[in-house]
Design a protein around this motif. Structure first.
Motif: not given
Length: 323
Positions: A138-155, A186-189
């Motif tokens: 769900h990172v920007p440009g990813g294929t994930g479709t869950e809106e809460w992650l796409k719209e509201n997560v700072d990765f 694609a993200f760091k912990i």
């Protein structure tokens, strides 16, 4: 013909029994509640499928937003239960994660990983990895479709957390991401939160040596959950991160760790040893420890409104949101 008697093949108190006909009877942790829009905290939750292949799902949590596109940290949570009971929809876990989300202002993914004995370890650890891959889609440009992650997560602010066995899963996931990077993540912990971690070992330390009855009970939990074919038993690196052959703690794949222990918990001394070993290792991050006196294992799950539980959740929220 006479009926065949049903006999207990394995008894793992207080969690479950396995019968000689293959039936598994879970004695606790089986209740479920649906996802909700919680009026008291403003936190909304829903259930999603993470992996069609394994049928692993998760419960998502989102606090009230200041705007539809507000960006919040992501918290990937693993529940406890000795690897063999409970779920994100278990009422006590649902409320606990809801409270943490409300206080810390995060989007949470509470993973419904597969349980022992139907799915022997390391299935739960593999499910945790799949959850990270799913979140990363769900990172920007990813294929994930869950809106809460796409719209509201700072990765740029992703945390792992868990209590008891879930904390064990969080530790190993952080070690794995630090030592075996995955191009699908694609993200760091940023950090991990270990609440009363379920670490153990063959040779007793601290209070373990003084309470042989409780030690024998915890021994039995791991002997039941231990991966088939493991010759290391109580010193398997999956349960003893300080054992010979365990991945070096310097490989921790995050910059911050907080460990909480409870004063009356027989697992307390293992949590303290883990913290001390992490500080002494060549890991370059910052470790914190919080001890809650007078309380037992995962007390905050059973008494979420008590002052000590509320204070602990506030401390964890501060850990997440500090810059």
């Amino acid at each position: 013909m006479g009926s065949v008697s049903k006999e207990i093949l394995q008894d793992v108190p207080p969690y479950l029994r396995v019968y000689n006909d293959g039936t598994i009877e879970r004695l606790v942790g089986t209740e479920v509640v649906p996802p909700t829009a919680d009026s008291a905290t403003g936190v909304t939750s829903k259930d999603v499928l993470i992996s069609p292949k394994t049928a692993v799902s998760a419960r998502l949590y989102r606090p009230t937003l200041s705007s539809p596109t507000q960006k919040l940290p992501l918290l990937i949570y693993f529940h406890g239960g000795a690897f063999c009971i409970a779920s994100p929809s278990f009422p006590l876990y649902h409320r606990s994660v809801n409270n943490l989300v409300s206080e810390s202002r995060v989007i949470a993914v509470s993973v419904d990983y597969r349980l022992v004995p139907e799915h022997p370890l390391p299935a739960a650890f593999d499910d945790a990895w799949d959850a990270l891959r799913w979140a990363s889609s769900h990172v920007p440009g990813g294929t994930g479709t869950e809106e809460w992650l796409k719209e509201n997560v700072d990765f740029n602010r992703v945390f792992l957390a868990g209590d008891s066995a879930g904390a064990t899963i969080a530790h190993h996931t952080a070690i794995r991401i630090g030592t075996k990077p995955d191009p699908n993540i694609a993200f760091k912990i940023s950090g991990i939160i270990l609440i009363n971690p379920y670490f153990w070992g063959k040779e007793p330390i601290g209070s373990e040596a003084k309470d042989s009855m409780k030690k024998a009970m915890v021994d039995k939990w791991w002997q039941f959950a231990c991966p088939p074919g493991s010759s290391l038993g109580l010193d398997d690196p999956l349960i003893n991160p300080m054992a010979k052959g365990a991945p070096d703690l310097s490989g921790m794949g995050c910059s911050r760790v907080i460990v909480t222990v409870a004063g009356k918990d027989i697992l307390r001394d293992r949590g303290c040893l883990y913290y001390e070993s992490l500080v002494k290792s060549k890991w370059e991050g910052k470790a914190e420890m919080m001890e809650i006196d007078g309380e037992d294992h995962v007390f905050h799950i059973f008494n979420p409104d008590g002052d000590k539980a509320v204070n602990m959740i506030k401390r964890l929220a501060t850990f997440i949101n500090q810059q």
